[in-house]
Design an enzyme around this catalytic site. Structure first.
Site: not given
Ligand code: NAD
Ligand code: UFG
Length: 342
Positions: A126, A150, A154
C-alpha cells in the site's frame, strides 16, 4: 494446468476484480479465502461474469496444514496474495489481530510456498508505507514509515520479503503498492461492499448518494492543496486488476530471478476530495450533501504516485478516468444498495 495461480483473498474487493482479469488473460485460478470480509456471493458473481466455474477453497492463510493440502493438490506457478485485514482504525484498536493476520499469515503462506518450491509471489502492499511523503509524486525509492498497525503490518511484510530475497535468490517477490483503489466492475455485478459505515471516501460518497447515509463529512479544508481538501491518487480497481496480470506476465518473461521488487500502482495524478465529490455528483446526477469537519487523525495532505516504473517495466498504466470511477461505483451501488446481501 501450466499457468495456475493461487489467489489468496480472491473473494474480496480487489481480488474478485483481479480474478476476472486473470481468467481473461488465460490463467487458471484457485481462490483461497476465509470469507472474514467477503462472501460466497462475490465468487458466484465472478463465476457468472467469466461464464466458468471457479475453484474456491475456504481457508485461512494462518492454517499451514490447510495450505499444504492446497499446494499438494495443485501445481501453482505463483501466488497473488490479497488476503489481509485493511481497516486502519480497527488496526489501532486491535494491533495483535492485525499483526497476526497480516504478518504471521503471510509468513505461514511463504513457508508453505517454500516447501512446495513455488517462489513467484505478488504481494498487496500500500502507498501507506510511504507515510507523509517529502516529495511528490512518490517513487518507489521514497523513504518508508508508518503511523498505524495496519501500515506497519504491510511494512513489516515488505522487510520480510526483502530479507527472503537476500537469503534465497530463487524468489520473485513483486510488491505492488496500491494508491487509492475505487470503482467497480463495469457490469455493476461486483464492487466494494464495506461491512459497516465506510471509512473510505468513495464508498461513503456512494452510500450518501443512494440515501443510506445522510451527509458526507469532508475531513479538513485547510490543507496546503488546490482547494484545502486532501489530495489522493484514485485508481480504478479494473486498472489495478490489469496491473496484477501485467506483473505476472513480466515475471514469466524474466530469464533470471528478480528478488524483491516494489512497484507503485497509481494513476500518477492527484485529485482532491472536493474534486471527487463534485465529479461524482456531476456524473451521476445525484446530490451529495457534505459538510467540512476537522482533519482526521493520521491523515496526510497529499499523496500521489510516480507510475513510471510500472509503465517502463510492466508496460502498464492506468486507463480509466475519474468519470469512469464515479460511473462504475454508482452503477454497482445503485444496482446493489445492500452490497452482496439480499
Ligand atoms: P478485502 O477485505 O475486500 O479483501 C481481502 C480478502 O482477504 C477478504 O476476502 C477476506 O475475507 C480475506 N482474508 C482476510 N484475512 C484472511 C485470512 N487470514 N485468510 C484467508 N483470507 C483472508 O480488501 P481489498 O480492498 O480487496 O484489499 C486486498 C489487499 O489489498 C489487502 O491486503 C489490503 O490490505 C491491500 N490494500 C487495499 C487497499 C484498499 O484501499 N482497498 C489499499 C492498499 C492495499
Ligand atoms: N475522507 C473524507 N471523508 C470521509 C472519508 C475520507 O473527507 O468520510 C478523506 C480523507 O480525509 C482523505 C481522503 O478522503 O483525505 C481519502 O481517504 P480514504 O479513507 O478513502 O483513503 P486514505 O488515503 O486515507 O487511505 C487509503 C486506504 C489505506 C491505504 C491508503 C493508501 O484506506 O488503507 O489509501 O493506499 F493504505
Amino acid at each position: 494446468m501450466k499457468n495456475k495461480i493461487l489467489v489468496t483473498g480472491g473473494a474480496g474487493y480487489i481480488g474478485s476484480h483481479t480474478c476476472i482479469a486473470l481468467h481473461q488473460a488465460g490463467y487458471d485460478i484457485v481462490i483461497y479465502d476465509n470469507l472474514s470480509n467477503s462472501s460466497r456471493e462475490a465468487i458466484n458473481r465472478v463465476s457468472k461474469l467469466i461464464c466458468a466455474p471457479i475453484e474456491f477453497i475456504e481457508g485461512d492463510i494462518r492454517d499451514s496444514d490447510a495450505l499444504r493440502q492446497v499446494f499438494a493438490e495443485h501445481q501453482f506457478i505463483g501466488v497473488i496474495h490479497f488476503a489481509g485485514l485493511k481497516a486502519v482504525g480497527e488496526s489501532v484498536a486491535k494491533p495483535l489481530m492485525y499483526y497476526n493476520n497480516n504478518v504471521s499469515g503471510t509468513i505461514t503462506l511463504l513457508e508453505v510456498m517454500a516447501e512446495y518450491k513455488v517462489k513467484n509471489f505478488v504481494f498487496s502492499s500500500s502507498a501507506t508505507v510511504y507515510g507523509d511523503p517529502e516529495i511528490l509524486p512518490i517513487d518507489e525509492n521514497s523513504p518508508r514509515s508508518c503511523t498505524n498497525p495496519y501500515g506497519q503490518s504491510k511494512l513489516v511484510v515488505e522487510h520480510v520479503l526483502e530479507d527472503l530475497a537476500v537469503s534465497d535468490s530463487n524468489w520473485n517477490l513483486i510488491t505492488l503498492r496500491y494508491f487509492n483503489p475505487v470503482g467497480a466492475h463495469a457490469s455493476g455485478q461486483i464492487g466494494e461492499d464495506p461491512n459497516d459505515i465506510p471509512n473510505n471516501l468513495m464508498p461513503y460518497i456512494s452510500q450518501v448518494a443512494v440515501g443510506k447515509l445522510a451527509k458526507l463529512s469532508i475531513f479538513g479544508n485547510d490543507y496546503p492543496t488546490v482547494d484545502g481538501t486532501g489530495v489522493r491518487d484514485f485508481i480504478h480497481v479494473t486498472d489495478l486488476a490489469a496491473g496484477h496480470v501485467a506483473a505476472l506476465k513480466y515475471l514469466e518473461q524474466q530469464t533470471s530471478n528478480i528478488g524483491f521488487m516494489p512497484i507503485n500502482l497509481g494513476s500518477g495524478t492527484g485529485s482532491s476530495v472536493l474534486e471527487l465529490v463534485t465529479a461524482f455528483a456531476e456524473v451521476t446526477g445525484q446530490n451529495i450533501p457534505y459538510q467540512f469537519a476537522e482533519r482526521r487523525a493520521g491523515d496526510i495532505a497529499s499523496c500521489y504516485a510516480s507510475a513510471d516504473k510500472a509503465q517502463s517495466l510492466l508496460g502498464w498504466q492506468a486507463q480509466l478516468s475519474i468519470t469512469d470511477m464515479c460511473q462504475d461505483t454508482w452503477r454497482w451501488q445503485s444496482m446493489n444498495p445492500n452490497g452482496y446481501k439480499v
